[in-house]
Design a protein around this motif. Structure first.
Motif, PDB file in Angstrom:
ATOM      1  N   ASP A 215       0.815  -1.219   0.000  1.00  0.00           N
ATOM      2  CA  ASP A 215       0.000   0.000   0.000  1.00  0.00           C
ATOM      3  C   ASP A 215       0.847   1.267   0.000  1.00  0.00           C
ATOM      4  O   ASP A 215       0.396   2.308  -0.476  1.00  0.00           O
ATOM      5  CB  ASP A 215      -0.935   0.029   1.222  1.00  0.00           C
TER       6      ASP A 215
ATOM      7  N   HIS B 132     -12.495   7.524  -1.804  1.00  0.00           N
ATOM      8  CA  HIS B 132     -12.788   6.879  -3.078  1.00  0.00           C
ATOM      9  C   HIS B 132     -13.716   7.774  -3.896  1.00  0.00           C
ATOM     10  O   HIS B 132     -14.639   8.383  -3.355  1.00  0.00           O
ATOM     11  CB  HIS B 132     -13.493   5.546  -2.841  1.00  0.00           C
TER      12      HIS B 132
ATOM     13  N   ASP C 292      -8.950   5.855  -6.185  1.00  0.00           N
ATOM     14  CA  ASP C 292      -8.514   6.684  -5.052  1.00  0.00           C
ATOM     15  C   ASP C 292      -8.466   8.129  -5.512  1.00  0.00           C
ATOM     16  O   ASP C 292      -7.881   8.446  -6.550  1.00  0.00           O
ATOM     17  CB  ASP C 292      -7.121   6.246  -4.594  1.00  0.00           C
TER      18      ASP C 292
ATOM     19  N   LYS D 258       2.044   1.550  -7.480  1.00  0.00           N
ATOM     20  CA  LYS D 258       0.877   1.287  -6.636  1.00  0.00           C
ATOM     21  C   LYS D 258       0.141   0.016  -7.036  1.00  0.00           C
ATOM     22  O   LYS D 258      -0.621  -0.551  -6.270  1.00  0.00           O
ATOM     23  CB  LYS D 258      -0.091   2.488  -6.715  1.00  0.00           C
TER      24      LYS D 258
ATOM     25  N   HIS E  69     -15.247  -0.474  -1.816  1.00  0.00           N
ATOM     26  CA  HIS E  69     -14.344   0.657  -1.991  1.00  0.00           C
ATOM     27  C   HIS E  69     -15.076   1.882  -2.544  1.00  0.00           C
ATOM     28  O   HIS E  69     -14.590   2.581  -3.441  1.00  0.00           O
ATOM     29  CB  HIS E  69     -13.155   0.250  -2.857  1.00  0.00           C
TER      30      HIS E  69
HETATM   31  C1  GAL Z   1      -8.540   0.417  -1.155  1.00  0.00           C
HETATM   32  C2  GAL Z   1      -7.739   1.514  -1.793  1.00  0.00           C
HETATM   33  C3  GAL Z   1      -6.511   0.949  -2.379  1.00  0.00           C
HETATM   34  C4  GAL Z   1      -5.762   0.105  -1.371  1.00  0.00           C
HETATM   35  C5  GAL Z   1      -6.683  -0.858  -0.648  1.00  0.00           C
HETATM   36  C6  GAL Z   1      -6.050  -1.650   0.473  1.00  0.00           C
HETATM   37  O1  GAL Z   1      -9.697   0.925  -0.573  1.00  0.00           O
HETATM   38  O2  GAL Z   1      -8.514   2.116  -2.776  1.00  0.00           O
HETATM   39  O3  GAL Z   1      -5.696   1.985  -2.859  1.00  0.00           O
HETATM   40  O4  GAL Z   1      -5.135   0.935  -0.519  1.00  0.00           O
HETATM   41  O5  GAL Z   1      -7.794  -0.192  -0.148  1.00  0.00           O
HETATM   42  O6  GAL Z   1      -5.741  -0.876   1.562  1.00  0.00           O
END
Ligand code: GAL
Length: 426
Positions: free
Chosen positions: A58, A111, A322, A356, A394
């Motif tokens: 992350d 998000h 994101d 990422k 998300h």
């Molecule tokens: C999601 C986020 C990702 C990643 C994932 C795990 O919600 O959009 O970028 O960080 O969580 O933590």
């Protein structure tokens, strides 16, 4: 290889010689405060950045982008207020407290989609219309994405990436060891494979905390219902209590029986570890997992780890994005604007996303940087033949109030297996 093209992995750190102009965002906007640096003339020397990006998988992308921000803003101290907990589980609670106390960070992660709406309604974030105009961003982000961050014609955040939720990660050596030729194309096939894996003392599918169970749920629903009926769950055209949804939820309970839910991992990274160690075959997780396998664990795509679309979702892209905000009352507003300019720039996105494990939200990313696993989402996202749906876990499809209800109903459901009670609760 189960999906995508094959290419060598390119260098992850990119050196750019382009100089980025951070001219103040001008504006003919009626609202004097809209997206313009604070006018006291003194440049800030500190920038507080708030996210839930900590730990392997992350944090690497965040660090690459913050490093670039540092290089471009010499002498600025970055306060990296990251709160651990995948999918923002803990960060979002802390952020709510800070917003309530009128103590926002200079920019925070949200998000794109329904998750952002409450902040907009509550007047917590400034509109970024003049930033979008000045940077020409209305032309470089896909319209569908802009719609998700627009309320009453005002744009409220800067999307830095596109992640894919419907990915089934696996260890090819484990499949080979037990004689499974290919990952399952449907959840029924998964159930059959699970018997084989368990007979060989392997965990069929690993799982972590509640949000990962929700992440699995959305992808089982998507795989069983198909894209149209899945989308209907969020716009009201699919009845949660219909026979087809009941059957999909029953499938979810059966899938859960072939996981390690009784000793569920504390977060998504430790849920992936048994796969790497050869004790488990599969995990359904977003494509940030690519960074964990590839960078944190130094594994090679296809031989050390592999992935395909989660069962039943071929041709479908379950997406999330994101994005970053300009909070009302940000103490270092001038730097927050510079940060957003970088986060939305081509240079910023092509620095961040290859590390990422995501692809640029902009449509003009440099394709040659997205290799190995990432070549597939890069191609699929813009392929007209791909059906795009949004993620529940998300923040795309359900607003925070509804999602909170689903979260708590899910905790009950996972314990009880009571499909009717869950369907009626959501
Ligand atoms: C999601 C986020 C990702 C990643 C994932 C795990 O919600 O959009 O970028 O960080 O969580 O933590």
């Amino acid at each position: 290889m189960m999906f995508g093209r094959r290419r060598g992995i390119t260098a992850l750190a990119l050196a750019f010689v382009v100089s980025v102009s951070f001219a103040a965002c001008g504006g003919d906007d009626d609202d004097d405060d809209a997206a313009q640096p604070t006018g006291n003339g003194d440049a800030s020397t500190e920038f507080e950045f708030f996210s839930w990006w900590t730990g392997g998988g992350d944090s690497e992308g965040k660090e690459a982008l913050l490093d670039l921000f540092s290089e471009q803003n010499e002498g600025v101290e970055i306060v990296d207020s990251a709160i651990a907990g995948g999918a923002g589980t803990n960060a979002q609670a802390e952020l709510a407290n800070r917003l309530l106390a009128d103590d926002p960070p200079d920019s925070y992660q949200r998000h794109a989609g329904k998750e952002l709406l409450a902040d907009i309604d509550a007047g917590e974030v400034e509109d970024l219309n003049s930033l979008y105009d000045d940077e020409g961003w209305r032309d470089v982000f896909p319209d569908s994405l802009l719609e998700l961050i627009t309320v009453e014609d005002n744009l409220y955040s800067v999307p830095v990436n596109i992640h894919r939720s419907n990915v089934l990660w696996y260890n090819p050596a484990v499949l080979e060891e037990v004689g499974i030729a290919a990952p399952p194309a449907t959840w029924s096939e998964f159930l059959t494979q699970a018997e084989t894996l368990e007979a060989a003392d392997k965990i069929a599918l690993t799982i972590g905390p509640t949000w990962t169970q929700e992440h699995l749920l959305e992808n089982v629903l998507l795989g069983e219902l198909g894209a149209e009926a899945y989308t209907g769950l969020w716009d009201g055209t699919t009845d949660w209590e219909s026979a087809e949804v009941t059957a999909a939820l029953e499938m979810y309970t059966q899938v859960l029986e072939h996981t390690n839910i009784d000793s569920a991992a504390a977060d998504w990274q430790p849920a992936i570890d048994p796969i790497i160690e050869g004790d488990a075959a599969y995990n359904v997780m977003g494509d940030w997992a690519d960074t964990y396998f590839r960078i944190e664990k130094s594994l090679d795509w296809e031989t050390g780890y592999n992935a395909t679309t989660s069962p039943g979702t071929e041709g479908v892209f379950n997406f999330l994005s994101d994005s970053f905000t300009l909070p009302v009352g940000a103490e270092h507003r001038d730097l927050a604007l510079k940060w957003l300019q970088l986060a939305g720039s081509q240079e910023g996105q092509d620095t961040f996303n290859p590390v990422k494990g995501s692809i640029p939200a902009r449509t003009d990313g440099d394709e040659s940087l997205y290799t190995g696993y990432l070549a597939t989402p890069f191609a699929d996202w813009t392929d007209e033949g791909t059906t795009i749906v949004g993620s529940l876990a998300h923040g795309v499809v359900a607003d925070n109030a509804w999602k909170a209800e689903i979260d708590s109903a899910l905790q009950e459901f996972v314990g009880s297996g009571d499909v009717a009670a869950f369907a009626s609760a959501v």
